[in-house]
Design an enzyme around this catalytic site. Structure first.
Site, PDB file in Angstrom:
ATOM      1  N   ALA A  55     -11.415 -20.815-160.171  1.00  0.00           N
ATOM      2  CA  ALA A  55     -10.966 -21.577-158.876  1.00  0.00           C
ATOM      3  C   ALA A  55     -10.262 -20.899-157.919  1.00  0.00           C
ATOM      4  O   ALA A  55      -9.479 -19.788-158.609  1.00  0.00           O
ATOM      5  CB  ALA A  55     -10.316 -22.716-159.692  1.00  0.00           C
ATOM      6  N   GLY A  56      -9.931 -21.279-157.148  1.00  0.00           N
ATOM      7  CA  GLY A  56      -8.775 -20.658-155.985  1.00  0.00           C
ATOM      8  C   GLY A  56      -8.279 -21.549-154.987  1.00  0.00           C
ATOM      9  O   GLY A  56      -9.016 -22.301-154.586  1.00  0.00           O
ATOM     10  N   HIS A  57      -6.966 -21.437-154.894  1.00  0.00           N
ATOM     11  CA  HIS A  57      -6.387 -22.411-154.078  1.00  0.00           C
ATOM     12  C   HIS A  57      -5.232 -21.633-153.314  1.00  0.00           C
ATOM     13  O   HIS A  57      -4.676 -20.615-153.551  1.00  0.00           O
ATOM     14  CB  HIS A  57      -5.686 -23.449-154.588  1.00  0.00           C
ATOM     15  CG  HIS A  57      -4.906 -23.484-155.657  1.00  0.00           C
ATOM     16  ND1 HIS A  57      -5.545 -23.835-156.851  1.00  0.00           N
ATOM     17  CD2 HIS A  57      -3.637 -23.021-155.781  1.00  0.00           C
ATOM     18  CE1 HIS A  57      -4.294 -23.385-157.688  1.00  0.00           C
ATOM     19  NE2 HIS A  57      -3.194 -22.848-156.877  1.00  0.00           N
ATOM     20  N   THR A  58      -5.124 -21.910-152.002  1.00  0.00           N
ATOM     21  CA  THR A  58      -4.305 -21.107-150.953  1.00  0.00           C
ATOM     22  C   THR A  58      -3.087 -21.775-150.928  1.00  0.00           C
ATOM     23  O   THR A  58      -3.232 -23.076-150.439  1.00  0.00           O
ATOM     24  CB  THR A  58      -5.080 -20.794-149.740  1.00  0.00           C
ATOM     25  OG1 THR A  58      -6.176 -20.298-149.956  1.00  0.00           O
ATOM     26  CG2 THR A  58      -4.121 -19.737-148.949  1.00  0.00           C
ATOM     27  N   LEU A  84     -12.583 -33.984-141.653  1.00  0.00           N
ATOM     28  CA  LEU A  84     -13.201 -35.033-140.903  1.00  0.00           C
ATOM     29  C   LEU A  84     -13.566 -34.407-139.291  1.00  0.00           C
ATOM     30  O   LEU A  84     -14.240 -34.716-138.736  1.00  0.00           O
ATOM     31  CB  LEU A  84     -12.582 -36.374-140.833  1.00  0.00           C
ATOM     32  CG  LEU A  84     -13.487 -37.414-140.074  1.00  0.00           C
ATOM     33  CD1 LEU A  84     -14.588 -37.721-140.488  1.00  0.00           C
ATOM     34  CD2 LEU A  84     -12.468 -38.741-139.621  1.00  0.00           C
ATOM     35  N   ASP A  85     -12.293 -33.535-138.979  1.00  0.00           N
ATOM     36  CA  ASP A  85     -12.549 -33.226-137.568  1.00  0.00           C
ATOM     37  C   ASP A  85     -13.522 -32.099-137.566  1.00  0.00           C
ATOM     38  O   ASP A  85     -13.953 -31.765-136.340  1.00  0.00           O
ATOM     39  CB  ASP A  85     -11.149 -32.168-137.759  1.00  0.00           C
ATOM     40  CG  ASP A  85     -10.830 -31.145-138.759  1.00  0.00           C
ATOM     41  OD1 ASP A  85     -11.026 -31.447-139.789  1.00  0.00           O
ATOM     42  OD2 ASP A  85     -10.743 -29.935-138.406  1.00  0.00           O
ATOM     43  N   LYS A 137      -9.326 -29.550-152.480  1.00  0.00           N
ATOM     44  CA  LYS A 137      -8.506 -30.089-153.301  1.00  0.00           C
ATOM     45  C   LYS A 137      -7.169 -29.481-153.373  1.00  0.00           C
ATOM     46  O   LYS A 137      -6.094 -30.452-153.626  1.00  0.00           O
ATOM     47  CB  LYS A 137      -8.978 -29.831-154.958  1.00  0.00           C
ATOM     48  CG  LYS A 137     -10.114 -30.824-155.202  1.00  0.00           C
ATOM     49  CD  LYS A 137     -10.770 -30.231-156.569  1.00  0.00           C
ATOM     50  CE  LYS A 137     -11.219 -28.867-156.908  1.00  0.00           C
ATOM     51  NZ  LYS A 137     -12.265 -28.462-156.189  1.00  0.00           N
ATOM     52  N   GLY A 138      -6.754 -28.115-153.030  1.00  0.00           N
ATOM     53  CA  GLY A 138      -5.567 -27.488-152.882  1.00  0.00           C
ATOM     54  C   GLY A 138      -4.600 -28.333-151.875  1.00  0.00           C
ATOM     55  O   GLY A 138      -3.511 -28.590-152.475  1.00  0.00           O
ATOM     56  N   GLY A 143     -15.109 -14.667-151.740  1.00  0.00           N
ATOM     57  CA  GLY A 143     -15.603 -14.538-150.227  1.00  0.00           C
ATOM     58  C   GLY A 143     -16.771 -14.878-149.792  1.00  0.00           C
ATOM     59  O   GLY A 143     -17.352 -14.553-148.581  1.00  0.00           O
ATOM     60  N   ARG A 144     -17.629 -15.441-150.741  1.00  0.00           N
ATOM     61  CA  ARG A 144     -19.257 -15.794-150.340  1.00  0.00           C
ATOM     62  C   ARG A 144     -19.185 -16.890-149.316  1.00  0.00           C
ATOM     63  O   ARG A 144     -18.345 -17.803-149.294  1.00  0.00           O
ATOM     64  CB  ARG A 144     -19.706 -16.117-151.482  1.00  0.00           C
ATOM     65  CG  ARG A 144     -20.091 -15.142-152.615  1.00  0.00           C
ATOM     66  CD  ARG A 144     -20.908 -15.661-153.857  1.00  0.00           C
ATOM     67  NE  ARG A 144     -19.916 -16.568-154.800  1.00  0.00           N
ATOM     68  CZ  ARG A 144     -20.389 -16.839-155.757  1.00  0.00           C
ATOM     69  NH1 ARG A 144     -21.705 -17.091-156.210  1.00  0.00           N
ATOM     70  NH2 ARG A 144     -19.648 -17.895-156.437  1.00  0.00           N
ATOM     71  N   GLN A 194     -13.119 -26.686-159.455  1.00  0.00           N
ATOM     72  CA  GLN A 194     -14.661 -26.975-159.419  1.00  0.00           C
ATOM     73  C   GLN A 194     -14.968 -28.399-158.939  1.00  0.00           C
ATOM     74  O   GLN A 194     -14.004 -28.922-158.148  1.00  0.00           O
ATOM     75  CB  GLN A 194     -15.374 -26.558-160.486  1.00  0.00           C
ATOM     76  CG  GLN A 194     -15.404 -25.033-160.768  1.00  0.00           C
ATOM     77  CD  GLN A 194     -14.204 -24.596-161.413  1.00  0.00           C
ATOM     78  OE1 GLN A 194     -14.113 -25.165-162.662  1.00  0.00           O
ATOM     79  NE2 GLN A 194     -13.604 -23.509-161.195  1.00  0.00           N
ATOM     80  N   GLY A 233     -17.500 -28.671-155.564  1.00  0.00           N
ATOM     81  CA  GLY A 233     -16.074 -27.856-155.381  1.00  0.00           C
ATOM     82  C   GLY A 233     -15.954 -27.464-154.050  1.00  0.00           C
ATOM     83  O   GLY A 233     -16.637 -27.761-153.094  1.00  0.00           O
ATOM     84  N   ASP A 234     -14.670 -26.738-153.812  1.00  0.00           N
ATOM     85  CA  ASP A 234     -14.287 -26.464-152.234  1.00  0.00           C
ATOM     86  C   ASP A 234     -14.210 -27.715-151.388  1.00  0.00           C
ATOM     87  O   ASP A 234     -14.467 -27.444-150.165  1.00  0.00           O
ATOM     88  CB  ASP A 234     -15.359 -25.343-151.827  1.00  0.00           C
ATOM     89  CG  ASP A 234     -15.346 -24.188-152.729  1.00  0.00           C
ATOM     90  OD1 ASP A 234     -14.587 -23.708-153.151  1.00  0.00           O
ATOM     91  OD2 ASP A 234     -16.760 -23.933-152.784  1.00  0.00           O
TER      92      ASP A 234
END
Ligand code: IMP
Length: 424
Positions: free
Chosen positions: A39-42, A331-332, A16-17, A301-302, A223, A12-13
């Site tokens: 799940a969370g996306h901004t 990649l940056d 994907k967003g 926020g973990r 996820q 996850g993380d």
């Protein structure tokens, strides 16, 4: 694009967003097929950032229909609050569709998620405490309550009472906590029914008809593969199928309808919550990934745990998902490292592995074997063409696709929409 699945190839993380946002421009439908508010996306609206958990990011595009399909577990209060939030930003939530078969997260699921984690102590999963596991457990025990039940108050009451009959024994006796009132829950939830009614639909029919018409349908995983209930690092997983199979089971679209399956992987790897993580770093390299990569959870926020890219895990994700392409993000962040490592094997007392082990204990007790590649040491956030990347960065991309066994077709070099490179 036709029917494309976008899913996380790690824990996850993976970003994907932003990947879904990139593809959503051309999508007629963007579909969530599993999970819920874990799940969370901004999403970025003008100069404002909107943190969403349930509504797919297709909401940004006026011609795109966001769909929350049957494999999800939905807290109706939260869904309505997200719709209000979206409307307050000038976006139109009226097109959002929720499967009548989606299961509802009930107040006792939230409570059970919290008390079970507390009860497990040091063996806890580290869940997001959104009630996900208990809701899927009820679904599979056939105690679940679906969105369609909201429209038949008699059935709804009977189902809540049956579920609470069970929960109100377990909550005080096993978890030493107060029982819950059926009437309060029923009143609250039936109060959501009328607002939800125009959104509830047969989303399997909707999506199959769209695919028949040749429209573009994007299936948005939440996820990641290694958190999949069947193929992840069980029991340190979520309670749904976050791998590609989940997109068909969780929508009622058959596997032959799917054209592309894109796995999103960070150029390194992270996980939140507990569970094995062979390439986890506990040194300043790990701290640097966390700080430069902004590795803190959208939902909880973990601080995320970070480490070098794990090629065994990525090869495994290519295999269990039949990935047709990889989208490599962040990649940056690796520009800050003189040497870049990638795990190519695990060494254990019982033997060596060059494929992701099916025996969980090997993941806990292994020593990763690393390949080392030269870093590039220059800022690449402004690069837009593959040929303008430093040769070391191109070598890293080549290494990843050869070792993973699927082509890397896109790379991101920053959070903005434009910070993306298409690999020819
Ligand atoms: P649950 O999905 O809340 O039951 O949590 C189960 C495990 O999945 C925990 O380790 C969570 O940290 C992890 N998890 C759930 N959702 C996400 C996510 O969106 N990103 C990363 N990890 C997640």
């Amino acid at each position: 694009m036709a029917a494309t699945i976008i899913l996380g190839a790690q824990w996850g993380d993976e970003g994907k967003g932003r990947v879904v946002d990139y593809f959503a421009r051309n999508a007629d439908y963007v579909v969530r097929f599993q999970g819920g508010a874990n799940a969370g996306h901004t999403i970025v609206v003008g100069d404002r950032r909107l943190a969403l958990s349930l509504i797919p990011s297709g909401i940004l595009y006026p011609d795109c229909t966001p769909v929350i399909a049957s494999g999800t577990v939905i807290d109706p209060k939260l869904l309505l609050a997200e719709m209000d939030m979206v409307a307050a930003e000038g976006l139109d939530p009226s097109r959002a569709r929720l499967s009548s078969n989606a299961h509802l997260i009930m107040p006792y699921h939230h409570k059970l998620d919290a008390v079970i984690e507390r009860f497990l102590g040091k063996n806890r999963i580290g869940t997001t405490k959104k009630g996900i596991g208990p809701a899927y457990a009820d679904k599979h025990s056939r105690f679940g309550i679906r969105a369609q039940d909201l429209f038949d108050p008699k059935i709804f009451r009977a189902k809540v009472e049956a579920a609470l009959d069970d929960k109100n024994k377990i909550l005080p006796r096993v978890y030493n906590t107060l029982p819950m009132s059926a009437d309060e829950i029923i009143d609250e939830y039936l109060g959501y029914a009328e607002r939800l009614r125009p959104h509830v639909a047969d989303t399997s029919l909707l999506l199959n008809k769209a695919i028949e018409r040749g429209e573009n349908v994007l299936f948005e995983g939440a996820q990641g593969t290694l958190l999949d209930i069947d193929h992840g690092t069980y029991p340190f997983v979520t309670s749904s199928n976050s791998s590609a199979g989940g997109a068909v089971v969780g929508t009622g679209v058959g596997p032959k309808a799917i054209d592309e399956i894109v796995g999103v992987a960070k150029a390194y790897i992270s996980r939140v919550g507990t569970g094995p993580f062979p390439t986890e770093l506990f040194d300043e390299d790990g701290d640097r990934m966390i700080e430069l990569g902004g590795e803190y959870g959208v939902v909880t926020g973990r601080r995320r745990r970070c480490g070098w890219l794990d090629m065994l895990a990525l090869r495994y994700a290519v295999r269990v998902n039949s990935l047709t392409a990889i989208f490599l993000t962040k990649l940056d962040i690796l520009s800050a490292f003189d040497t870049i490592k990638a795990a190519t094997g695990y060494r254990t007392a019982e033997g060596d592995f060059d494929e992701f082990p099916s025996q969980q204990s090997a993941l806990f007790n292994c020593e990763p074997v690393y390949d080392e590649l030269a870093g590039w040491g220059v800022d690449i956030t402004g690069v837009r063409e593959h040929s303008d990347l430093p040769k070391e960065a191109r070598a890293y991309i080549d290494y990843v696709q050869e070792s993973a066994g699927a082509p890397v077709k896109w790379v991101s070099v920053g959070p903005e929409r434009s910070q993306l490179i298409e690999i020819p």
